[in-house]
Write a protein that holds these residues in place. Structure first.
Motif, PDB file in Angstrom:
ATOM      1  N   UNK A  53       0.667  -0.848   0.045  1.00  0.00           N
ATOM      2  CA  UNK A  53       0.643   0.138   0.026  1.00  0.00           C
ATOM      3  C   UNK A  53       0.743   1.366  -0.180  1.00  0.00           C
ATOM      4  N   UNK A  54       1.580   1.645   0.969  1.00  0.00           N
ATOM      5  CA  UNK A  54       2.503   2.710   0.460  1.00  0.00           C
ATOM      6  C   UNK A  54       3.527   2.935  -0.777  1.00  0.00           C
ATOM      7  N   UNK A  55       3.718   1.405  -1.655  1.00  0.00           N
ATOM      8  CA  UNK A  55       4.245   1.651  -2.896  1.00  0.00           C
ATOM      9  C   UNK A  55       3.275   2.374  -3.750  1.00  0.00           C
ATOM     10  N   UNK A  56       2.136   1.772  -3.206  1.00  0.00           N
ATOM     11  CA  UNK A  56       0.999   2.737  -4.404  1.00  0.00           C
ATOM     12  C   UNK A  56       0.359   4.133  -4.130  1.00  0.00           C
ATOM     13  N   UNK A  57       0.787   4.408  -3.151  1.00  0.00           N
ATOM     14  CA  UNK A  57       0.978   5.447  -2.268  1.00  0.00           C
ATOM     15  C   UNK A  57       1.910   6.532  -3.019  1.00  0.00           C
ATOM     16  N   UNK A  58       3.381   5.734  -3.101  1.00  0.00           N
ATOM     17  CA  UNK A  58       4.486   6.774  -3.997  1.00  0.00           C
ATOM     18  C   UNK A  58       4.221   6.720  -4.946  1.00  0.00           C
ATOM     19  N   UNK A  59       3.928   6.007  -6.001  1.00  0.00           N
ATOM     20  CA  UNK A  59       3.651   5.912  -6.910  1.00  0.00           C
ATOM     21  C   UNK A  59       2.695   6.556  -7.608  1.00  0.00           C
ATOM     22  N   UNK A  60       1.986   6.922  -6.558  1.00  0.00           N
ATOM     23  CA  UNK A  60       1.053   8.773  -6.769  1.00  0.00           C
ATOM     24  C   UNK A  60       1.575   9.258  -6.604  1.00  0.00           C
ATOM     25  N   UNK A  61       2.423   9.718  -5.794  1.00  0.00           N
ATOM     26  CA  UNK A  61       3.461  11.257  -5.257  1.00  0.00           C
ATOM     27  C   UNK A  61       4.475  10.868  -6.330  1.00  0.00           C
ATOM     28  N   UNK A  62       4.520  10.101  -7.009  1.00  0.00           N
ATOM     29  CA  UNK A  62       5.939  10.158  -8.122  1.00  0.00           C
ATOM     30  C   UNK A  62       7.284   9.883  -7.826  1.00  0.00           C
ATOM     31  N   UNK A  63       7.138   9.186  -6.547  1.00  0.00           N
ATOM     32  CA  UNK A  63       8.735   8.970  -5.256  1.00  0.00           C
ATOM     33  C   UNK A  63       9.122   8.348  -5.209  1.00  0.00           C
ATOM     34  N   UNK A  64       8.356   6.950  -6.544  1.00  0.00           N
ATOM     35  CA  UNK A  64       8.234   5.468  -5.629  1.00  0.00           C
ATOM     36  C   UNK A  64       9.716   5.054  -6.493  1.00  0.00           C
ATOM     37  N   UNK A  65      10.379   5.274  -7.179  1.00  0.00           N
ATOM     38  CA  UNK A  65      12.029   4.973  -8.124  1.00  0.00           C
ATOM     39  C   UNK A  65      12.673   5.043  -7.085  1.00  0.00           C
ATOM     40  N   UNK A  66      12.993   6.357  -6.490  1.00  0.00           N
ATOM     41  CA  UNK A  66      13.476   6.998  -5.601  1.00  0.00           C
ATOM     42  C   UNK A  66      13.996   6.174  -4.162  1.00  0.00           C
ATOM     43  N   UNK A  67      12.411   6.186  -3.866  1.00  0.00           N
ATOM     44  CA  UNK A  67      12.553   4.810  -2.471  1.00  0.00           C
ATOM     45  C   UNK A  67      13.105   4.318  -3.116  1.00  0.00           C
ATOM     46  N   UNK A  68      12.609   3.778  -3.725  1.00  0.00           N
ATOM     47  CA  UNK A  68      13.498   1.678  -4.081  1.00  0.00           C
ATOM     48  C   UNK A  68      15.030   1.986  -3.811  1.00  0.00           C
ATOM     49  N   UNK A  69      15.449   2.738  -4.473  1.00  0.00           N
ATOM     50  CA  UNK A  69      16.939   2.789  -4.052  1.00  0.00           C
ATOM     51  C   UNK A  69      17.441   2.927  -2.575  1.00  0.00           C
ATOM     52  N   UNK A  70      16.956   3.382  -1.604  1.00  0.00           N
ATOM     53  CA  UNK A  70      17.419   3.896  -0.206  1.00  0.00           C
ATOM     54  C   UNK A  70      17.132   2.214   0.719  1.00  0.00           C
ATOM     55  N   UNK A  71      16.751   1.853  -0.017  1.00  0.00           N
ATOM     56  CA  UNK A  71      16.579  -0.137   0.662  1.00  0.00           C
ATOM     57  C   UNK A  71      16.406  -1.561   0.072  1.00  0.00           C
ATOM     58  N   UNK A  72      16.973  -2.086   0.412  1.00  0.00           N
ATOM     59  CA  UNK A  72      17.181  -3.444   0.244  1.00  0.00           C
ATOM     60  C   UNK A  72      15.705  -4.566  -0.413  1.00  0.00           C
ATOM     61  N   UNK A  73      15.564  -5.188  -1.118  1.00  0.00           N
ATOM     62  CA  UNK A  73      13.762  -5.542  -1.091  1.00  0.00           C
ATOM     63  C   UNK A  73      14.138  -6.804  -0.705  1.00  0.00           C
ATOM     64  N   UNK A  74      13.009  -7.258   0.443  1.00  0.00           N
ATOM     65  CA  UNK A  74      13.020  -8.191   1.260  1.00  0.00           C
ATOM     66  C   UNK A  74      12.808  -9.506   0.485  1.00  0.00           C
ATOM     67  N   UNK A  75      13.585 -10.616   0.936  1.00  0.00           N
ATOM     68  CA  UNK A  75      12.758 -11.550   0.198  1.00  0.00           C
ATOM     69  C   UNK A  75      12.072 -12.744   0.880  1.00  0.00           C
ATOM     70  N   UNK A  76      12.171 -12.319   2.342  1.00  0.00           N
ATOM     71  CA  UNK A  76      11.062 -13.033   3.035  1.00  0.00           C
ATOM     72  C   UNK A  76      10.896 -12.761   4.551  1.00  0.00           C
TER      73      UNK A  76
END
Length: 406
Positions: A53-76
């Motif tokens: 839900x946070x990524x959907x909100x950030x996509x709407x706000x136009x910052x999702x790609x930048x924020x993705x660069x700030x943290x590693x994606x969990x594997x589980x």
């Protein structure tokens, strides 16, 4: 003292919900100012886990790609009782967007939101102390004597919200639990991998989460009341005693945490039944984020849902004010006020039941995971842990939508 020139929208609080609302409005071409009582952006809490839900909100706000660069994606994530010989249960995340989870330092997230706002949007050292009516407007009194006049007032000023009190909200209830949080930096890497390790039972719940290869965020919730929140050395030793049966690589995270990177605070929440009849919005005033739905951290939805608030509130206000901003029309003041009131009421309807659901689920999961009861612990350890992990992910599968319906 006379009021400064009239503002279209004043947002109180430069936290996640306040900045998300301001950025959403900015994307729609609508002006706002954000009043922050501190001298700079505050980043209490150290880090935040970002779910679907946070990524959907950030996509709407136009910052999702930048924020993705700030943290590693969990594997589980890995879940196990805090002192048991039972093998841990592991949940491996799928590669789909519904299972994208990253832990990002809160300071970096706030900077990402604030960095997209026009210069001068945030006014620091601006503490709200009083709200006064003035016809269809609100007079916002600040601690330094400045008075601002606004068409719309949005309270994103946290659990002690001045705006919330004006709307009739009670102070949040105190949970019987407290939370200790820490952030640990490893110059040569922590070796934890990209998983969320969670341990529970015997009255505590703890988690260890990788932000990136060098940074780990951790927490421990408990019910002890004899700890001095200012004595960080004692707090650290308390945590180490509680996790003494955990693997050495987990214990070393706490052992190497600087005392300055420790904090302990009580957990508060809004009793969900209060939101059944509460004034989430009234006239041209509303609340969002922790001012609306403070909750325990057990499903990691406090900050994520605050971003939902920001997008939905910006969209509702955008629809209410589009005649003035998009068409350039100057409407009758009574008609304009009615549009704003209707827009805020629409926002309140959209957020009421979502907030109730999240508060209730979070409190219930926390109660079950920290229970000391023998039969509850047995049932939880044998049957419930996988279900609770699934439920946590399910509650994050919410799409706040785009900023505009067009």
């Amino acid at each position: 003292m006379e009021a400064e020139s009239t503002q279209d929208i004043i947002i109180v609080g430069a936290g996640i919900s306040g900045l998300a609302t301001a950025l959403g409005l900015h994307r729609l071409g609508i002006r706002s100012i954000v009043l922050e009582s501190s001298e700079k952006l505050r980043a209490t809490g150290f880090a935040i886990s970002l779910y679907f839900n946070a990524w959907k909100a950030m996509e709407a706000l136009g910052i999702s790609q930048h924020v993705r660069s700030l943290g590693d994606r969990f594997q589980g994530w890995v879940v196990r009782p805090i002192s048991s010989g039972d093998p841990p249960k592991e949940m491996v995340f799928q590669e789909s967007e519904e299972y994208e989870v990253r832990c990002v330092q809160r300071k970096l997230l706030l900077e990402a939101l604030a960095g997209e706002l026009p210069e001068g949007t945030i006014r620091f050292s601006s503490k709200l102390v009083h709200i006064e009516l003035s016809g269809h407007y609100k007079m916002v009194h600040l601690s330094d004597g400045i008075i601002l006049k606004t068409k719309v007032l949005v309270g994103c000023d946290g659990v002690k919200s001045v705006v919330g009190k004006w709307l009739g909200f009670k102070n949040p209830a105190k949970s019987p639990r407290l939370e200790i949080r820490g952030l640990t930096h490893f110059p040569t890497g922590h070796g934890l991998g990209r998983r969320f390790f969670q341990f529970y039972g015997k009255g505590v719940r703890s988690g260890f989460i990788s932000c990136d290869q060098n940074t780990v965020y951790w927490f421990l919730t408990h019910t002890s009341t004899d700890l001095d929140k200012k004595n960080h050395e004692n707090i650290k030793q308390f945590v180490l005693a509680k996790i003494k049966d955990l693997p050495d690589n987990i214990k070393s995270i706490v052992e190497t945490t600087d005392l300055d990177n420790l904090v302990m605070s009580p957990l508060k929440y809004r009793p969900p039944w209060e939101l059944l009849w509460a004034n989430i919005a009234k006239d041209n005033v509303c609340v969002a984020g922790d001012a609306l739905h403070p909750m325990t951290p057990d499903i990691g939805q406090g900050g994520c849902s605050a971003m939902e608030d920001g997008v939905i509130l910006a969209r509702c206000l955008g629809e209410a004010m589009k005649a003035e901003y998009i068409k350039g029309e100057i409407e009758d003041k009574d008609e304009n006020y009615k549009r704003i009131e209707d827009g805020l009421n629409k926002y309140a309807r959209e957020r009421r039941w979502r907030s109730i659901d999240l508060i209730t689920t979070s409190y219930t999961i926390g109660f079950i995971q920290q229970s000391r009861g023998k039969w509850m612990a047995l049932f939880r350890d044998k049957f419930l842990s996988s279900f609770l992990s699934w439920l946590l992910m399910k509650k994050s599968h919410f799409n706040c939508g785009k900023l505009s319906h067009e």
